[in-house]
Motif scaffolding. Structure first.
Motif, mmCIF file in Angstrom:
data_model
loop_
_atom_site.group_PDB
_atom_site.id
_atom_site.type_symbol
_atom_site.label_atom_id
_atom_site.label_comp_id
_atom_site.label_asym_id
_atom_site.label_seq_id
_atom_site.Cartn_x
_atom_site.Cartn_y
_atom_site.Cartn_z
ATOM 1 N N ASP A 239 0.852 -1.183 0.000
ATOM 2 C CA ASP A 239 0.000 0.000 0.000
ATOM 3 C C ASP A 239 0.898 1.247 0.000
ATOM 4 O OD1 ASP A 239 0.841 0.563 2.651
ATOM 5 O OD2 ASP A 239 -0.928 -0.400 3.538
ATOM 6 N N TYR A 240 0.281 2.411 0.001
ATOM 7 C CA TYR A 240 1.027 3.665 -0.152
ATOM 8 C C TYR A 240 2.067 3.851 0.951
ATOM 9 C CZ TYR A 240 1.800 8.695 -0.825
ATOM 10 O OH TYR A 240 2.363 9.924 -1.025
ATOM 11 N N ASP A 241 1.663 3.622 2.201
ATOM 12 C CA ASP A 241 2.592 3.823 3.306
ATOM 13 C C ASP A 241 3.709 2.781 3.283
ATOM 14 O OD1 ASP A 241 1.274 6.047 4.230
ATOM 15 O OD2 ASP A 241 0.019 4.929 5.642
ATOM 16 N N GLU A 242 3.386 1.549 2.930
ATOM 17 C CA GLU A 242 4.417 0.511 2.832
ATOM 18 C C GLU A 242 5.423 0.845 1.736
ATOM 19 O OE1 GLU A 242 1.736 -3.351 4.275
ATOM 20 O OE2 GLU A 242 1.831 -2.781 2.157
ATOM 21 N N GLN A 243 4.931 1.399 0.628
ATOM 22 C CA GLN A 243 5.853 1.771 -0.445
ATOM 23 C C GLN A 243 6.743 2.929 -0.026
ATOM 24 O OE1 GLN A 243 6.537 0.123 -3.005
ATOM 25 N NE2 GLN A 243 7.511 1.474 -4.483
ATOM 26 N N ARG A 244 6.173 3.890 0.707
ATOM 27 C CA ARG A 244 7.008 4.997 1.201
ATOM 28 C C ARG A 244 8.105 4.473 2.128
ATOM 29 N NH1 ARG A 244 5.313 8.900 4.352
ATOM 30 N NH2 ARG A 244 3.534 7.762 5.209
ATOM 31 N N ALA A 245 7.755 3.510 2.976
ATOM 32 C CA ALA A 245 8.746 2.927 3.883
ATOM 33 C C ALA A 245 9.826 2.187 3.092
ATOM 34 C CB ALA A 245 8.068 1.980 4.868
ATOM 35 N N ALA A 246 9.419 1.477 2.030
ATOM 36 C CA ALA A 246 10.395 0.777 1.193
ATOM 37 C C ALA A 246 11.327 1.766 0.511
ATOM 38 C CB ALA A 246 9.673 -0.088 0.166
ATOM 39 N N GLU A 247 10.785 2.912 0.081
ATOM 40 C CA GLU A 247 11.618 3.954 -0.532
ATOM 41 C C GLU A 247 12.658 4.469 0.459
ATOM 42 O OE1 GLU A 247 8.163 5.775 -3.502
ATOM 43 O OE2 GLU A 247 8.857 6.908 -1.765
ATOM 44 N N ARG A 248 12.210 4.714 1.692
ATOM 45 C CA ARG A 248 13.132 5.243 2.696
ATOM 46 C C ARG A 248 14.262 4.241 2.965
ATOM 47 N NH1 ARG A 248 8.161 6.483 5.197
ATOM 48 N NH2 ARG A 248 8.492 4.897 6.821
ATOM 49 N N ALA A 249 13.888 2.983 3.121
ATOM 50 C CA ALA A 249 14.893 1.962 3.427
ATOM 51 C C ALA A 249 15.895 1.829 2.280
ATOM 52 C CB ALA A 249 14.208 0.620 3.687
ATOM 53 N N ALA A 250 15.384 1.842 1.037
ATOM 54 C CA ALA A 250 16.281 1.728 -0.113
ATOM 55 C C ALA A 250 17.206 2.947 -0.210
ATOM 56 C CB ALA A 250 15.460 1.577 -1.394
ATOM 57 N N GLN A 251 16.648 4.128 0.031
ATOM 58 C CA GLN A 251 17.469 5.338 -0.076
ATOM 59 C C GLN A 251 18.554 5.371 0.988
ATOM 60 O OE1 GLN A 251 18.215 7.151 -2.376
ATOM 61 N NE2 GLN A 251 17.018 9.052 -2.403
ATOM 62 N N LEU A 252 18.227 4.938 2.193
ATOM 63 C CA LEU A 252 19.231 4.916 3.250
ATOM 64 C C LEU A 252 20.334 3.919 2.934
ATOM 65 C CD1 LEU A 252 16.923 5.279 6.371
ATOM 66 C CD2 LEU A 252 18.598 6.944 5.517
ATOM 67 N N ARG A 253 19.991 2.793 2.308
ATOM 68 C CA ARG A 253 21.027 1.848 1.883
ATOM 69 C C ARG A 253 21.953 2.497 0.855
ATOM 70 N NH1 ARG A 253 16.726 -1.914 2.304
ATOM 71 N NH2 ARG A 253 16.188 -1.705 0.088
ATOM 72 N N ARG A 254 21.352 3.239 -0.089
ATOM 73 C CA ARG A 254 22.170 3.891 -1.095
ATOM 74 C C ARG A 254 23.060 4.970 -0.462
ATOM 75 N NH1 ARG A 254 23.912 1.616 -3.333
ATOM 76 N NH2 ARG A 254 24.652 3.177 -4.803
ATOM 77 N N LEU A 255 22.511 5.765 0.464
ATOM 78 C CA LEU A 255 23.295 6.820 1.095
ATOM 79 C C LEU A 255 24.441 6.238 1.922
ATOM 80 C CD1 LEU A 255 20.399 9.208 2.154
ATOM 81 C CD2 LEU A 255 22.115 9.626 0.372
ATOM 82 N N ARG A 256 24.164 5.133 2.636
ATOM 83 C CA ARG A 256 25.226 4.507 3.394
ATOM 84 C C ARG A 256 26.332 4.002 2.487
ATOM 85 N NH1 ARG A 256 20.866 2.683 6.776
ATOM 86 N NH2 ARG A 256 20.688 0.765 5.563
ATOM 87 N N ASP A 257 25.930 3.458 1.360
ATOM 88 C CA ASP A 257 26.919 2.956 0.404
ATOM 89 C C ASP A 257 27.754 4.100 -0.167
ATOM 90 O OD1 ASP A 257 27.974 0.705 -1.293
ATOM 91 O OD2 ASP A 257 27.171 1.981 -2.887
ATOM 92 N N LEU A 258 27.081 5.186 -0.563
ATOM 93 C CA LEU A 258 27.796 6.331 -1.133
ATOM 94 C C LEU A 258 28.727 6.978 -0.105
ATOM 95 C CD1 LEU A 258 24.922 7.931 -3.229
ATOM 96 C CD2 LEU A 258 26.905 6.671 -4.080
ATOM 97 N N ALA A 259 28.331 6.914 1.161
ATOM 98 C CA ALA A 259 29.162 7.477 2.231
ATOM 99 C C ALA A 259 30.257 6.537 2.676
ATOM 100 C CB ALA A 259 28.274 7.868 3.406
ATOM 101 N N GLY A 260 30.283 5.334 2.102
ATOM 102 C CA GLY A 260 31.310 4.348 2.455
ATOM 103 C C GLY A 260 31.094 3.726 3.812
ATOM 104 N N LEU A 261 29.839 3.722 4.276
ATOM 105 C CA LEU A 261 29.548 3.183 5.608
ATOM 106 C C LEU A 261 29.194 1.712 5.582
ATOM 107 C CD1 LEU A 261 27.467 6.156 7.051
ATOM 108 C CD2 LEU A 261 29.899 5.650 7.381
ATOM 109 N N GLY A 262 28.920 1.154 4.395
ATOM 110 C CA GLY A 262 28.551 -0.251 4.315
ATOM 111 C C GLY A 262 27.211 -0.493 4.959
ATOM 112 N N GLU A 263 26.953 -1.774 5.253
ATOM 113 C CA GLU A 263 25.674 -2.136 5.860
ATOM 114 C C GLU A 263 25.716 -1.889 7.363
ATOM 115 O OE1 GLU A 263 22.874 -3.004 4.544
ATOM 116 O OE2 GLU A 263 23.628 -2.914 2.508
#
Length: 267
Positions: free
Chosen positions: A243-267
């Protein structure tokens, strides 16, 4: 590489299939290469297609699905509908006997399922007729470019059967259940203009431009960083089940993974 039937690359050409890898290993091209048979399909082809999916090196980011000749694929080899069947293969009606029919069909479906893997983007270039199993193979891919003369049709229901090669889910996702029922139930032809209009195809082009356009599209997609494209594909693939809220949460989680990767922080 799996050692089962169809796993030996030397068998692929005999089954009507060719695999080529780009020099940098990022793009794999799978070509149906039996134009004299209108690229009719068989269990041998399906075993080979499944083996190709298992054998792709990890460098592959995009897969192009092409076909030689005037037809993309006229569907299942007509010999399968005769009493003699396809030499060396189980007859269709034999699948109703015993308890292994489900397992056999599941094996056939493996040829159609790997194209949507999250680590790949798959593009089908479809010309001429794409009927039954041919239609479902085109539907197996993430994206479809079609020639102006393309003709899709799902003829299984008219034969007393159902589409069973993993094509019903992507068809419904693309055009909705009502339109999918009408297409499958009537077995009618869907041409290029309609395919683009209802979402079956991304674009329609002259036949002589089709393969180059598919390669250009793959190149444009691969311009994005691999992990970003993988995350984006996963977000879009999963959107229909959230649903809409679940998709927003999935977006946030994916974006944070990308930001951590770009910042060199890993998982």
């Amino acid at each position: 590489m799996n050692s089962g039937p169809g796993a030996d690359p030397s068998e692929w050409g005999e089954a009507g299939l060719r695999l080529e890898l780009a020099e940098d290993g990022a793009v794999a091209t799978v070509t149906l290469c039996r134009p004299e048979r209108r690229n009719a399909q068989s269990p041998a082809l399906w075993r080979s297609l499944a083996a190709v999916g298992r054998s792709l090196p990890g460098t592959v980011r995009a897969v192009l699905l092409l076909a030689e000749g005037k037809s993309f694929s006229a569907g299942l080899d007509r010999a399968a509908f005769t009493p003699e069947g396809i030499p060396g293969e189980r007859g269709l009606l034999d699948l109703a006997k015993g308890e292994e029919g489900d397992q056999v069909i599941a094996g056939y479906q493996q040829a159609f399922t790997w194209w949507r893997r999250p680590d790949l983007v798959s593009i089908a270039a479809v010309q001429g007729h794409a009927v039954g199993a041919g239609f479902q193979l085109a539907l197996a891919c993430d994206l479809r470019l079609v020639s102006r003369d393309v003709q899709f049709a799902m003829r299984e229901t008219a034969l007393g059967l159902v589409p069973d090669l993993a094509g019903t889910k992507p068809l419904v996702d693309l055009v909705g259940p009502a339109r999918a029922l009408e297409i499958c139930g009537t077995g009618r032809w869907v041409g290029a203009d309609e395919a683009v209009r209802i979402g079956l195809a991304n674009a329609a082009l002259p036949a002589d431009e089709l393969h180059a356009a598919a390669a250009d599209l793959a190149g444009a997609l691969l311009a994005a960083p691999r992990d970003a494209l993988v995350e984006t594909k996963a977000l879009l693939q999963g959107a229909g089940g959230r649903d809409y809220d679940e998709q927003r949460a999935a977006e946030r989680a994916a974006q944070l993974r990308r930001l951590r990767d770009l910042a060199g922080l890993g998982e």
